[in-house]
Design a protein around this motif. Structure first.
Motif, short mmCIF file in Angstrom:
data_model
loop_
_atom_site.label_atom_id
_atom_site.label_comp_id
_atom_site.label_asym_id
_atom_site.label_seq_id
_atom_site.Cartn_x
_atom_site.Cartn_y
_atom_site.Cartn_z
N ARG A 51 -9.10 -6.27 4.25
CA ARG A 51 -9.06 -4.60 3.96
C ARG A 51 -8.13 -4.00 3.24
NH1 ARG A 51 -14.36 -3.52 7.59
NH2 ARG A 51 -15.43 -4.90 7.04
N PRO A 52 -7.69 -3.71 1.88
CA PRO A 52 -6.87 -2.88 1.62
C PRO A 52 -6.42 -1.08 1.94
CG PRO A 52 -8.28 -3.58 -0.83
CD PRO A 52 -9.19 -4.23 1.04
N GLN A 53 -5.70 -0.98 2.11
CA GLN A 53 -5.50 0.02 2.46
C GLN A 53 -4.39 0.70 1.59
OE1 GLN A 53 -2.79 0.30 6.45
NE2 GLN A 53 -1.73 -1.18 5.42
N LEU A 54 -4.38 0.29 0.81
CA LEU A 54 -3.77 0.81 -1.01
C LEU A 54 -4.58 1.40 -1.63
CD1 LEU A 54 -0.83 -2.17 -1.41
CD2 LEU A 54 -0.02 0.57 0.06
N TRP A 55 -4.27 1.89 -2.49
CA TRP A 55 -5.15 2.94 -3.28
C TRP A 55 -5.29 1.96 -4.05
CZ3 TRP A 55 -7.77 8.31 -3.56
CH2 TRP A 55 -7.28 8.82 -2.17
N TYR A 56 -6.27 1.38 -5.15
CA TYR A 56 -6.87 0.81 -5.59
C TYR A 56 -6.39 0.93 -7.32
CZ TYR A 56 -8.95 -3.45 -8.19
OH TYR A 56 -9.71 -4.70 -8.95
N HIS A 57 -6.46 2.40 -7.54
CA HIS A 57 -6.09 2.19 -8.67
C HIS A 57 -4.69 2.99 -9.35
CE1 HIS A 57 -10.11 1.28 -10.02
NE2 HIS A 57 -11.02 2.16 -8.73
N LEU A 58 -4.23 3.25 -7.78
CA LEU A 58 -2.76 3.90 -8.56
C LEU A 58 -1.64 3.25 -7.66
CD1 LEU A 58 -2.86 7.19 -6.10
CD2 LEU A 58 -3.76 7.38 -8.64
N PRO A 59 -0.41 3.56 -8.54
CA PRO A 59 0.52 2.84 -7.73
C PRO A 59 1.16 2.52 -6.85
CG PRO A 59 0.90 3.58 -9.68
CD PRO A 59 0.14 4.40 -9.39
N ARG B 181 -4.13 -2.82 -8.65
CA ARG B 181 -4.52 -3.11 -9.26
C ARG B 181 -4.68 -4.88 -10.39
NH1 ARG B 181 -5.08 1.37 -12.08
NH2 ARG B 181 -5.16 1.25 -14.77
N ASP C 207 2.53 5.73 -5.33
CA ASP C 207 1.64 7.08 -4.56
C ASP C 207 1.26 6.87 -3.15
OD1 ASP C 207 2.48 8.41 -7.03
OD2 ASP C 207 0.90 7.21 -7.87
N LEU D 244 0.93 9.07 0.49
CA LEU D 244 0.61 9.61 1.27
C LEU D 244 0.71 9.43 2.26
CD1 LEU D 244 -2.22 10.81 0.56
CD2 LEU D 244 -3.45 8.90 0.34
#
Lengths: 334, 260
Positions: free
Chosen positions: A106-114, A155, A117, A121
């Protein structure tokens, strides 16, 4: 100092059961049947501050459920737990400031952002000031060798690169303890090594405790000092990794290369010959039955040795053996 | 204060994430405005033919539709996951929010922006401007009413979607009542008798999202303001209570997830 104390922890799930086919579905619609599944059953253990503890077991053993109760994600059905002095399901928010979590699936990094970012956050979520966040990102990007990855959308990262960023993100707020649930799942050998090195470094430099669940015995061998093996929600083995090896790693594998040709009927009493070549031999023996000295004496008597390798069997085999023993004891109990 | 900073940061991240796909972001926004215009064209034709429905004219429809669109758009923009909460619960995806040191519900619902909401939000203001009721103090009332209507709407979404804690996935049911809310929200309130009005204030609080805010915008009354304040705080309190009660039953899950 104890960082985790678990006493008689229990978690029971209600699971819906349905007979096969459409008729089963219709019956289940009007008269659903449930059964109880004990995911964690009377689990008790302790973990010291700064310790590297491995928590391993097969699928469905209760590893992830235990981690989720330790982080306050799940409420237990019974028992007591203290993590860094907090009761996880009562003091979830306070505890979250002190621990880091990584769920491999379960990733915690935002998929569409570097990744940078998400790091920024997380700085806000963990209430760090902007200067501290920037300093910490710089430190972690060096420790996890991700200087070139931070500005690429997540991504577009490989799984190994992404996991490195995931683990680094969980350390942004300088947690005292990180709980890693299958951090190496799906990674290749090099990526696994990368992650293990970085985790070891953070443990040594910042004293962060690591509770690691994994299917991969390699994670355990490379990182952990102590291991708890669980099956069916219960502890089946708990000891130092070195003791585990000493107790269960009595089988030795030996590979020898000679300077001259050796006899084709090469044999040693009490030793299993796996392969004989013109200039070499591969054999296996149980050191508890046949002494290492006598085997080595026979080997050196057979010719001039150019090279020799003595190795233990992989830890997977050892763990499989422990599971088998636990299963046999289970069956006897029934 | 820290939670406000956190919310601003998460909204900023949402906006950055939506703007990664520039064309999609713009087409969704413009597409939604066009969609609203086409939908509303039917009401223009209707009132051109009938002029008045029990004292309710096309100008009232402009205001009602405007407030409904703006409130819907605001919730889509700031709390986009409120529309998907049932899925998040039933697929065990609350784990992520539960492992973070912030209020779970606030974190979960604010973690997604539905870009088309920008079109709805902006369209609402245009619709209000065309209504003929546009004044400075009217605009101030519009903003206040929109915030309260959006609170009712978000709370209603959370309430229905939180039933997933007890009954598994509730997204179809939630879509059903959501459509009922929007449909009844736009209808002239004068069409309904007293029994129907009770339903529109309670079970499906469409009146608190359409007719009552519209009444408050057209002219200040303490009655409409107190109805909105009581409705918004009541529904929000109830939604938080139900979500918290459900959270104790949360069972997580083992589904592999590929994105946040």
């Amino acid at each position: 100092m104890t960082s985790i104390k678990v006493q008689k922890l229990q978690k029971t799930f209600q699971s819906k059961r349905k007979a096969e086919g459409l008729s089963g579905s219709v019956r289940s619609l009007f008269k659903p049947e449930y059964s109880s599944v004990e995911a964690v059953n009377n689990l008790s253990f302790q973990m010291e501050a700064g310790e590297l503890l491995g928590f391993i077991g097969p699928n469905g053993a209760g590893k992830s459920t235990t981690i989720k109760m330790l982080t306050g994600i799940l409420h237990p059905s019974g028992g007591e737990t203290s993590v860094l002095g907090f009761t996880p399901w009562k003091d979830r928010e306070k505890l979250a400031f002190q621990i880091g979590t990584v769920f491999g699936q379960r990733p915690q990094l935002w998929y569409h952002l570097p990744a940078i970012d998400t790091f920024t956050l997380f700085g806000k979520i963990y209430e760090l000031d902007d200067r501290e966040t920037k300093k910490r990102i710089a430190f972690l990007s060096e420790a996890f060798e991700m200087q070139d990855l931070l500005e690429i959308p997540v991504r577009k990262l490989s799984l190994g690169q992404r996991m490195r960023c995931e683990v680094a993100a969980s350390l942004l707020h300088r947690p005292k303890l990180i709980l890693l649930d299958e951090p190496s799942i799906g990674l290749d050998v090099v990526a696994k090594q990368h992650i293990r090195d970085s985790i070891r470094r953070m443990n040594q430099e910042e004293g962060v405790g690591v509770l690691l669940t994994s299917h991969d015995a390699g994670d355990l061998e490379a990182l952990c000092k102590r291991v708890i093996i669980v099956n069916h929600g219960q502890i089946v083995y708990e000891d130092k990794v070195s003791n585990l090896k000493r107790k269960y790693l009595t089988t030795k594998m030996v590979e020898v290369r000679y300077a001259e040709e050796i006899a084709k009927d090469f044999s040693i009493k009490g030793v299993e010959i796996l392969k004989v070549g013109h200039y070499g031999v591969k054999l296996k023996f149980d050191a508890a039955i046949t002494s290492v000295d006598s085997v080595l004496a026979h080997i050196s008597a057979a010719g001039d040795i150019v090279d020799i390798t003595i190795s233990d069997p992989p830890l997977e085999e050892v763990i499989a053996k422990i599971y088998e023993q636990a299963k046999e004891e289970d069956n006897k109990g029934k | 204060m820290n939670n406000l900073k956190f919310l601003l940061a998460i909204w900023k991240a949402n906006l950055q994430s939506a703007m990664e796909y520039r064309i999609s972001f713009l087409t969704q926004m413009i597409g939604m405005m066009a969609n609203n215009f086409l939908y509303f064209a039917i009401w223009i034709i209707f009132f051109d033919r009938f002029k008045d429905v029990r004292g309710w004219g096309v100008n009232d429809m402009y205001v009602t539709f405007g407030i409904l669109a703006s409130a819907f758009g605001l919730v889509s923009l700031l709390f986009g996951n409120a529309f998907m909460l049932s899925d998040i619960i039933s697929k065990g995806r609350l784990d992520y929010y539960l492992s973070m040191p912030k209020p779970v519900l606030l974190h979960a619902v604010s973690s997604r922006m539905i870009a088309s909401g920008m079109g709805d939000f902006a369209y609402g203001f245009v619709s209000y401007a065309l209504s003929g009721y546009l004044t400075w103090d009217g605009l101030a009332r519009y903003v206040l009413a929109m915030l309260l209507a959006a609170t009712v709407f978000a709370a209603f979404l959370i309430l229905t979607q939180s039933l997933a804690f007890w009954f598994g996935t509730m997204s179809n049911f939630s879509n059903l009542v959501l459509n009922a809310m929007l449909t009844f929200g736009i209808y002239p309130i004068t069409l309904f008798d007293n029994y129907a009005k009770i339903i529109l204030f309670t079970i499906i609080p469409a009146a608190l999202m359409g007719a009552i805010p519209a009444e408050f915008i057209r002219g200040f009354t303490w009655q409409s303001l107190s109805q909105l304040l009581i409705g918004a705080s009541g529904f929000l309190g109830l939604a938080i209570f139900v979500f918290r009660a459900g959270l104790r039953r949360y069972e997580s899950g083992s589904a592999i997830q590929i994105e946040v």
